[in-house]
Design a protein around this motif. Structure first.
Motif, PDB file in Angstrom:
ATOM      1  N   PRO A  93       0.827  -1.222   0.000  1.00 45.10           N
ATOM      2  CA  PRO A  93       0.000   0.000   0.000  1.00 45.10           C
ATOM      3  C   PRO A  93       0.852   1.259   0.000  1.00 45.10           C
ATOM      4  O   PRO A  93       0.491   2.263  -0.609  1.00 45.10           O
ATOM      5  CB  PRO A  93      -0.823  -0.121   1.283  1.00 45.10           C
ATOM      6  CG  PRO A  93      -0.798  -1.576   1.619  1.00 45.10           C
ATOM      7  CD  PRO A  93       0.528  -2.070   1.163  1.00 45.10           C
ATOM      8  N   THR A  94       1.979   1.204   0.720  1.00 46.09           N
ATOM      9  CA  THR A  94       2.944   2.291   0.725  1.00 46.09           C
ATOM     10  C   THR A  94       4.331   1.685   0.595  1.00 46.09           C
ATOM     11  O   THR A  94       4.509   0.464   0.676  1.00 46.09           O
ATOM     12  CB  THR A  94       2.874   3.121   2.024  1.00 46.09           C
ATOM     13  OG1 THR A  94       3.331   2.313   3.113  1.00 46.09           O
ATOM     14  CG2 THR A  94       1.442   3.579   2.302  1.00 46.09           C
ATOM     15  N   GLN A  95       5.331   2.525   0.444  1.00 49.42           N
ATOM     16  CA  GLN A  95       6.696   2.030   0.289  1.00 49.42           C
ATOM     17  C   GLN A  95       7.151   1.244   1.506  1.00 49.42           C
ATOM     18  O   GLN A  95       7.912   0.277   1.386  1.00 49.42           O
ATOM     19  CB  GLN A  95       7.655   3.198   0.038  1.00 49.42           C
ATOM     20  CG  GLN A  95       9.103   2.747  -0.171  1.00 49.42           C
ATOM     21  CD  GLN A  95      10.037   3.913  -0.442  1.00 49.42           C
ATOM     22  OE1 GLN A  95       9.591   5.040  -0.569  1.00 49.42           O
ATOM     23  NE2 GLN A  95      11.315   3.639  -0.544  1.00 49.42           N
ATOM     24  N   ASN A  96       6.669   1.600   2.707  1.00 50.06           N
ATOM     25  CA  ASN A  96       7.151   0.991   3.947  1.00 50.06           C
ATOM     26  C   ASN A  96       6.172   0.007   4.563  1.00 50.06           C
ATOM     27  O   ASN A  96       6.320  -0.365   5.723  1.00 50.06           O
ATOM     28  CB  ASN A  96       7.491   2.087   4.959  1.00 50.06           C
ATOM     29  CG  ASN A  96       8.654   2.947   4.508  1.00 50.06           C
ATOM     30  OD1 ASN A  96       9.572   2.465   3.859  1.00 50.06           O
ATOM     31  ND2 ASN A  96       8.593   4.232   4.826  1.00 50.06           N
ATOM     32  N   THR A  97       5.158  -0.404   3.822  1.00 47.22           N
ATOM     33  CA  THR A  97       4.225  -1.410   4.324  1.00 47.22           C
ATOM     34  C   THR A  97       3.991  -2.474   3.263  1.00 47.22           C
ATOM     35  O   THR A  97       4.165  -2.221   2.060  1.00 47.22           O
ATOM     36  CB  THR A  97       2.871  -0.780   4.707  1.00 47.22           C
ATOM     37  OG1 THR A  97       2.276  -0.192   3.538  1.00 47.22           O
ATOM     38  CG2 THR A  97       3.036   0.260   5.789  1.00 47.22           C
TER      39      THR A  97
END
Length: 839
Positions: free
Chosen positions: A561-565
């Motif tokens: 969903p995001t770069q860090n998830t």
């Protein structure tokens, strides 16, 4: 496929054997104060450019998965992965692998009576992972207790894992990454001293000689007794030199050697109080180790203290030696790297291991009074309890392995699709040879404890044993001729051999930046054979051989969903062939050891145990990428487990199911507070334990009859596995050079084995009746909490001091449980101080 061959005893034995898997490339990050040269990333395994912004721990990127098969970062790997860094190992004061792994939730350790009774036997998600332990990617299944003085990090991959590592790995695998040369100069050393005569020293020296040549030597010396464990001691030392030529260049060669020597008086813990034959009461009965206030069947009361030790200083010992020599050469072709790795290892283990035995009811007792007449009275049989049989389990032997593997790994693009790939092939040979010492310990006497066996110290007091009893060895249990303990005849030794040829491929495919497909396949051609010891009076022995072709695969999808998830779902398989451990541990599916007609038929009918895992989970890095969080839900199913079938033959109908959830954390909550740990809940169930044979005694003209009933284990909790476990280690830096750390560790109740008292009888007409159980006995150890603490102070950039206190509350708890007889007890409260030096 199987076959039988014969060989004369004078035939020479090959000194080859080996292991299979991938030798990883241990490239290590610099410390906080020393920059890594720009070209040092050639040794790193982070090949995902989009993931360069990784979790920061104390100012550096958190440890990542290392090795050719690490085609993605931990965050983008669709399965549960725990990376235990050296900082946590050092802060917790761990000196062995078992101590280090106690910080990882969901891992328990099993006990045994032969093969590997007191060595490393970790269980991951309810499955024995002794044979799924690797050092720099190379299988290291020999029975041993590992030190961590040369360890950079420990990687735990959970879930069915044969695609990654080959045979076994039903619940997961453990990969130990070792220290290798770096492009900088440093010296680190430590010296510790503490209670229970604890002494420990390490040194780690790295010298960059220029011209791409680096040399590193790690060494350790250890000497200790154990808090509140009478007579127990352990001594060991080790050294691990390595050299790399071509550091920072496209072509690199690394040669390394590892040696560990250990000597100890082994600790077997405490016997259980009851057997199914003497357990009082009816219904479900839990028996626990005999400790605390106890009243025997004869009415004698006493207290078994936690420091009670039933072994014998004059008899018991364990000596172990490990040699490992590795050679790796690799070359970079742009974004691809070709690597060839070779490893030779030799592990030797010799022991007489006390097993505090309760098998004949001698601990609690089987009668209120002792016999005074007849043969039993003449012998002075003790039936009222209060005694422990000092059963001496013995073994000497070695395991040799030799393996070579070639890997091609790296990344490339096909249009807009990015690939991070690894393909490879492996050839390995393994040999394990073992025998037993000739020692008399009362095993031919029944009941075990009487006037003579007590006088010879074969049996000792439950309440007040003396480890210094003047025990001597006799030529037999009834002989009066003394003789030294010696190794058994060479011809009586059992030899296991195996060879493996494997091929594998992995691809982490970035379809779009937010969607990654992870695929892997592996094929293993595994041939195993066993040559049992020569039977008395025989001139030839028999070799039984079997070949299995194993195919395993894994697939996972990662959505970001995001770069860090990331959110993921995955499926993976594992295959455990017959004789997978080569007799170096508990082998539930061993090859037969005689050439009877029945065993030859069994050899052909053996099957591979199959395991499959389903997993969904999520991962995230928060607080500007400094704290890594992960959660997973999973189910692991095993089919084809070897059991007794309804016709009293070996059949492959056993089933297990492990369901669970887990949560893990690792990193910085703030720049001054670091945490590591997690929680695991398991529902470990034996779905089908097969059948148990009952014998109805002969009546008149009716011969004895055997009837089969469902096993008492069916539907019960899987053994040597805890339902709940929690670990937490935190390190707080409030000001200046001060550091305050602490840990809380919880492991739930574990079960070792089950028994019931069902019986079968028949009438004169041959009608068989199965009498239902009036009691079911479970051997178990209770759950426990353990708390540790540490305080440290950094004096300057070169010196620091620290004090660790383990088991602060002096909790009495048990760490390992065997299916019968005994459980291993943990030491009491201990403390040690450490001086650290860095230059």
């Amino acid at each position: 496929m199987s076959r039988v061959t014969t060989a004369r005893t004078s035939a020479s034995y090959l000194a080859l054997a080996c292991v299979g898997f991938i030798a990883t490339a241990p490239a290590h990050a610099a410390d906080n104060n020393t920059p890594v040269p720009a070209d040092a990333d050639k040794d790193a395994q982070d090949r995902s450019a989009q993931d360069k912004d990784q979790i920061l721990v104390t100012g550096t990127r958190a440890p990542e998965l290392q090795g050719p098969k690490a085609t993605a970062t931990a965050e983008n790997t669709p399965r549960s992965v725990v990376i235990l860094p050296k900082d946590v190992i050092e802060q917790t004061g761990s000196t062995t692998l078992a101590e280090a792994l106690r910080t990882v939730p969901g891992i328990t350790f099993g006990a045994a009576e032969g093969g590997n009774p007191i060595g490393d036997r970790p269980f991951i998600r309810g499955f024995d992972s002794q044979g799924s332990t690797f050092v720099d990617g190379v299988r290291d299944s020999a029975a041993q207790t590992r030190d961590v003085f040369a360890v950079e990090q420990v990687q735990v991959v959970r879930g069915s894992d044969s695609t990654l590592g080959g045979r076994g790995s039903a619940g997961g695998s453990i990969n130990i990454i070792t220290k290798v040369p770096q492009q900088r100069n440093f010296i680190t050393a430590s010296a510790s001293a503490g209670t229970a005569d604890y002494k420990h020293a390490t040194i780690d020296v790295n010298q960059y000689l220029g011209g791409g040549i680096g040399v590193r030597v790690a060494a350790m010396w250890h000497d200790q007794d154990f808090a509140e464990r009478d007579a127990i001691w352990a001594r060991r030392w080790g050294v691990a030199p390595s050299i790399t030529i071509g550091l920072g260049s496209d072509t690199r060669l690394t040669a390394s050697y590892y040696y560990l020597e250990s000597h100890e008086l082994p600790d077997s813990g405490m016997p259980f109080l009851y057997t199914i034959g003497n357990a009082p009461g009816t219904g479900e009965i839990w028996t626990t180790p005999a400790i605390g206030r106890i009243t025997t069947a004869g009415g004698v009361s006493g207290t078994v203290e936690r420091d009670t030790f039933y072994g014998l200083k004059d008899r018991d010992f364990r000596d172990a030696y490990t040699h490992q020599a590795s050679l790796r050469v690799e070359h970079d072709f742009g974004d691809l790297t070709l690597r060839n790795s070779s490893r030779y290892s030799y592990n030797e283990q010799n022991y007489i291991f006390l097993l505090p035995d309760d098998s004949q009811g001698n601990v609690y007792g089987t009668a209120a009074t002792n016999p005074t007449t007849g043969a039993a009275g003449t012998r002075g049989d003790v039936l009222t309890g209060g005694y422990v049989w000092r059963r001496g389990n013995t073994r000497y032997g070695y395991t040799e392995t030799l393996g070579n593997q070639t890997d091609l790994f790296g990344s490339f693009d096909t249009g807009s699709v990015k690939h991070s790939i690894a393909i490879g092939a492996e050839v390995s040979w393994e040999k394990a040879r073992r025998g037993a010492y000739v020692s008399a310990s009362g095993s031919t006497v029944s009941p075990r404890c009487n006037t003579a066996t007590i006088a010879r110290y074969y049996c000792t007091s439950l309440f007040n044993p003396n480890p210094s009893d003047p025990w001597v060895n006799y030529t037999s249990d009834t002989s009066t001729v003394q003789t030294p303990i010696v190794k058994g005849d060479h011809s009586a030794e059992t030899q296991n051999e195996a060879n493996t040829v494997s091929a594998y491929a992995f691809d982490s495919i970035t379809l779009i930046p937010s969607l990654i497909l992870n695929l892997g396949v592996r094929y293993d051609h595994f041939t195993s054979k066993v040559t049992p010891g020569l039977a008395a009076g025989a001139t030839q022995t028999v070799t039984l051989e079997r070949t299995d072709d194993l195919f395993n695969w894994q697939a996972g999808l990662v959505f970001k969903p995001t770069q860090n998830t990331s959110i993921y779902a995955s499926y993976a398989t594992a295959a455990t062939p017959p004789n997978s451990l080569l007799g170096e541990g508990q082998e539930p599916n061993a090859l037969p050891t005689t050439n009877t007609t029945a065993n030859l038929a069994l050899l052909d009918s053996l099957k591979v145990e199959k395991t499959k895992s389903y997993e969904v989970g999520a991962k995230a890095s928060i607080f500007d990428g400094q704290l890594a969080l992960s959660a997973a839900a999973f189910q692991t199913d095993t089919d084809n487990a070897r059991t007794t079938g309804p016709d009293n033959t070996v059949q492959f109908i056993g089933k297990r199911r492990i369901r669970g959830v887990e949560f893990n954390f690792n990193g910085n909550v703030t720049k001054w507070f670091t945490v590591f740990g997690g929680y695991t809940h398991l529902d470990p169930k034996i779905v089908d334990g097969g059948y148990t044979a009952l014998t109805a005694a002969a009546v008149g003209a009716q011969a004895a009859k055997v009837v089969l009933v469902p096993s008492v284990t069916t539907g019960r909790q899987a053994t040597q596995t805890a339902k709940d476990s929690f670990t937490f280690w935190g390190d707080l830096k409030p000001a200046g050079g001060l550091s305050i750390g602490g840990g809380a560790f919880y492991t739930g109740r574990q079960f070792g084995g089950y028994a019931d008292n069902r019986s079968a009888t028949q009438t004169a007409a041959g009608v068989v009746t199965i009498n239902p159980a009036t009691k079911v006995l479970s051997r178990t150890i209770p759950g426990y909490w353990r708390f540790d603490a540490r305080i440290a102070y950094k004096i300057n950039e070169h010196f620091d001091v620290s004090v660790n206190v383990n088991n602060i509350t002096n909790e009495t708890y048990f760490t390992q449980v065997y299916s019968s007889h005994y459980a291993s007890i943990a030491p009491g409260r201990s403390a040690f101080g450490t001086l650290g030096i860095k230059f």
